[in-house]
Design a protein around this motif. Sequence first.
Motif, mmCIF file in Angstrom:
data_model
loop_
_atom_site.group_PDB
_atom_site.id
_atom_site.type_symbol
_atom_site.label_atom_id
_atom_site.label_comp_id
_atom_site.label_asym_id
_atom_site.label_seq_id
_atom_site.Cartn_x
_atom_site.Cartn_y
_atom_site.Cartn_z
ATOM 1 N N ALA A 198 0.404 -1.482 0.066
ATOM 2 C CA ALA A 198 -0.033 -0.471 -0.162
ATOM 3 C C ALA A 198 0.989 0.763 -0.562
ATOM 4 N N GLY A 199 1.643 1.107 0.028
ATOM 5 C CA GLY A 199 2.774 2.511 0.853
ATOM 6 C C GLY A 199 3.396 2.947 -1.153
ATOM 7 N N VAL A 200 3.411 2.191 -1.899
ATOM 8 C CA VAL A 200 3.703 2.496 -3.564
ATOM 9 C C VAL A 200 2.553 4.024 -3.804
ATOM 10 N N GLU A 201 1.274 3.569 -3.421
ATOM 11 C CA GLU A 201 0.440 4.248 -3.517
ATOM 12 C C GLU A 201 0.292 6.505 -2.726
ATOM 13 N N ALA A 202 0.171 5.038 -1.583
ATOM 14 C CA ALA A 202 0.982 6.613 -0.592
ATOM 15 C C ALA A 202 2.124 7.279 -0.834
ATOM 16 N N PHE A 203 3.299 6.345 -0.803
ATOM 17 C CA PHE A 203 4.870 7.453 -1.497
ATOM 18 C C PHE A 203 4.419 7.336 -3.048
ATOM 19 N N ALA A 204 3.789 7.196 -3.969
ATOM 20 C CA ALA A 204 3.611 7.780 -5.884
ATOM 21 C C ALA A 204 3.862 9.377 -5.071
ATOM 22 N N PRO A 205 4.992 9.069 -6.769
ATOM 23 C CA PRO A 205 5.404 11.252 -6.686
ATOM 24 C C PRO A 205 3.979 11.525 -7.005
ATOM 25 N N ARG A 206 3.888 13.169 -6.800
ATOM 26 C CA ARG A 206 2.543 13.765 -7.153
ATOM 27 C C ARG A 206 2.586 14.959 -7.871
ATOM 28 N N ALA A 207 2.801 15.901 -8.120
ATOM 29 C CA ALA A 207 2.959 17.605 -8.741
ATOM 30 C C ALA A 207 2.399 18.104 -7.988
ATOM 31 N N ASP A 208 4.253 19.210 -7.382
ATOM 32 C CA ASP A 208 4.102 20.309 -7.432
ATOM 33 C C ASP A 208 4.624 21.276 -8.157
ATOM 34 N N THR A 209 4.174 21.812 -8.896
ATOM 35 C CA THR A 209 4.023 22.608 -9.964
ATOM 36 C C THR A 209 3.336 21.999 -11.126
ATOM 37 N N PRO A 210 3.003 23.392 -12.130
ATOM 38 C CA PRO A 210 2.055 23.383 -12.509
ATOM 39 C C PRO A 210 2.087 22.352 -13.882
ATOM 40 N N LEU A 211 3.186 22.126 -14.824
ATOM 41 C CA LEU A 211 3.530 20.799 -15.161
ATOM 42 C C LEU A 211 3.451 19.688 -14.843
ATOM 43 N N THR A 236 2.885 15.584 -12.921
ATOM 44 C CA THR A 236 4.466 15.319 -12.019
ATOM 45 C C THR A 236 5.014 15.039 -13.031
ATOM 46 N N ALA A 237 5.558 14.258 -14.400
ATOM 47 C CA ALA A 237 7.174 14.214 -14.878
ATOM 48 C C ALA A 237 7.840 15.645 -14.484
ATOM 49 N N GLY A 238 6.888 17.211 -15.281
ATOM 50 C CA GLY A 238 7.970 18.305 -15.450
ATOM 51 C C GLY A 238 8.292 18.021 -14.157
ATOM 52 N N SER A 239 7.574 17.427 -13.004
ATOM 53 C CA SER A 239 7.816 18.435 -11.535
ATOM 54 C C SER A 239 9.039 17.130 -11.183
ATOM 55 N N LEU A 240 9.206 16.290 -11.588
ATOM 56 C CA LEU A 240 10.005 15.373 -10.901
ATOM 57 C C LEU A 240 11.698 16.266 -11.720
ATOM 58 N N PHE A 241 11.084 16.295 -13.277
ATOM 59 C CA PHE A 241 12.473 17.133 -13.593
ATOM 60 C C PHE A 241 12.845 17.943 -13.057
ATOM 61 N N LEU A 242 12.269 18.981 -12.878
ATOM 62 C CA LEU A 242 12.117 19.936 -11.611
ATOM 63 C C LEU A 242 13.435 19.411 -10.328
ATOM 64 N N LEU A 243 13.471 18.342 -9.856
ATOM 65 C CA LEU A 243 13.159 18.027 -9.183
ATOM 66 C C LEU A 243 12.968 18.204 -7.665
ATOM 67 N N GLY A 244 11.849 17.963 -8.123
ATOM 68 C CA GLY A 244 10.221 18.090 -7.085
ATOM 69 C C GLY A 244 9.755 16.518 -6.826
ATOM 70 N N GLY A 245 8.188 17.235 -6.879
ATOM 71 C CA GLY A 245 7.313 15.543 -6.825
ATOM 72 C C GLY A 245 6.988 15.256 -5.444
ATOM 73 N N VAL A 246 7.413 15.474 -4.740
ATOM 74 C CA VAL A 246 7.666 14.680 -3.407
ATOM 75 C C VAL A 246 5.873 14.308 -3.037
ATOM 76 N N TRP A 247 6.061 12.815 -2.550
ATOM 77 C CA TRP A 247 4.519 12.513 -1.968
ATOM 78 C C TRP A 247 4.036 13.561 -1.259
ATOM 79 N N ASN A 248 4.931 14.407 -0.199
ATOM 80 C CA ASN A 248 3.750 14.811 1.203
ATOM 81 C C ASN A 248 3.984 16.272 0.693
ATOM 82 N N ALA A 249 2.738 17.086 0.199
ATOM 83 C CA ALA A 249 2.642 18.166 0.247
ATOM 84 C C ALA A 249 2.923 19.280 1.273
ATOM 85 N N ASN A 250 2.459 18.988 2.122
ATOM 86 C CA ASN A 250 3.621 19.474 3.101
ATOM 87 C C ASN A 250 4.880 19.927 3.592
#
Length: 601
Positions: A225-238, A240-254
């Motif tokens: 179940a941790g796969v769903e919980a810790f999946a990367p998430r979009a933290d920019t308007p770009l 999920t993939a764009g956020s990861l390319f910018l070295l962001g995309g962490v699973w925790n919005a806080n």
Amino acid sequence: MSRWLPWAVGLVSAVLALGPALGRGYVLRYDMVFVPGLSLPTVLRGADGFPRAIPSDAVVAALSRVLPGDVVQSLALAAVFVAGAAGAARLAAGALGSSRAGARVAAAAAGLAYVWNPFVAERLLLGQWAVLLGYAGLPWAVAAAVRRAPPAAYTAGVLRSLVPAAVGGFSSVVLTALTAGPAALWGRGGPARGALFAGALAVVSLPWLVPSLAAGAAGTATDPAGVEAFAPRADTPLGTAGSLFLLGGVWNANAVPPYHGDPVPVALRLALCLAAVAAWAWWVRRERPAFGPGLTAAAALGFAVALLGASAPGRELTAGLIDLWAGFGPLRDGQLYVAPLALLQALGLGAAVHWLTLPADPPARGGRGAGALGLAAGAGAAVLPVVLSSGLWWGAQGALEPVQYPRAWREAQAAVAADDRPGAVLVLPWSAYRGISWSGEPVVVLDPATKLFDRRTLWNDDLAVGTPDGGTVVVRGEDARAREAARVLEPDPQTGLPESLDAVELAGLGVRYVALSAPVDNRFWSEAEGFSVVVEGADMTLLEVLPPLVYAEEADISGLEVTCGLVTVGAIIWSVARSGSSLGFQRTGSERRPGARKEIP
């Protein structure tokens, strides 16, 4: 290149980024929990499940015997920036092979970019200092991996470079294998270097690898179940993939730093990242650094692993792999694997700065090197990561403020330490991650009471993570005794407290003390029999289960695990003694081929 410039860049970065966190007191945030006088024997005895806190907690406990715990924390956090920036700067400088002022600026740019980016900011705000320590060691490991030397000298160099990964633990070792492994395998003599590199990784992994294998043999499993919980998430308007390319995309919005998702910084950072990747391609083609192909492959593979969590089929595949073998558990936190891309982008920015500072006319034809305009342009590009990641400034805009433990907490710690009778400490409320009322600005943190005492603690190691659709995913913990305690307590999901405490049942679990680490209504225990109040304060109440109810035996420290730790320490000492230095760094140079350009000094 000045010998001390890389270290100075790292030190300045540490002060600017951490600020108040370097002062006295403890910074408590998510997984980052340091306590006064962390007990080394208790860390070594461990608990059920995979030993994720070994050996980082063991190193902290050992250092806490000679230094205050908050000083140890400050040193650990500063080491992330100092070692990371110095390693990236020296890796760039060694490959550039020039003593020009422009090359020094380029190396400093690489060092700054490596420690001043969304990946570092988000992992810092998650409190994952041990992971970041392993991240800081990646440039050192890459440099050692491509070094051409006799087997003994090569192995010693690799072992020295793996000290940060050895302290960071399993996630750090996995990142190091991903980042430096392809570099070791690439080129002539790659299989032999790869075998030596893998052997060194195995040696530094022994302190956590052996307990992990023992936990697996005992039936401990990692919850898919941790796969769903810790999946990367979009933290920019770009996305999920764009956020990861910018070295962001962490699973925790806080854990997203301030201003990170604002349109203007996002657009500028995207341009910077694209330019860095383009400059990397130019540099690898032009200079052919020995680590170039390997690091390129590692960055591509890491980005692909990170993207697995961005799609439903990818998450299903990862969950299936974890079901097949718990050793695939580290794949749950996909965003972690953009670390090689962070190093590639940092070195690419250094290459771009180097290009900006190249002389307009080759020196052989009368040019005098980079002019003031080129150096100014290079210096401006070098500080762009700091400007664009302003959310990391001065303790992440105040998010990393140190606090002191209340007096009642210290009294409870001392009372338990003074009791030589065996028995565990049960920590309530039955909710591991929650806000701490006395920490100033309330922030979610792993209950510090889980590490405060010099004996086994029973606490709820389940983790509830909110999902983007408003739901909640509960990642089941791995401690079998904690699950047994939960069945006995039957706590309220909202408060984390049971309706009442039964001293006989707790004694049957081997519980000697109950620590109530938050202001709670005492009705659920005040009328219960078989308890005595040892410490009672606004933020901590310590109850003792009265003898002779408790029948508990103190767990022994595994001789095999201690032996493995001694083997690792001995190997590192051998590697340092062989070189005569504390953390050697070898110039990597470039693989010159026909047609490759070489700068004329």
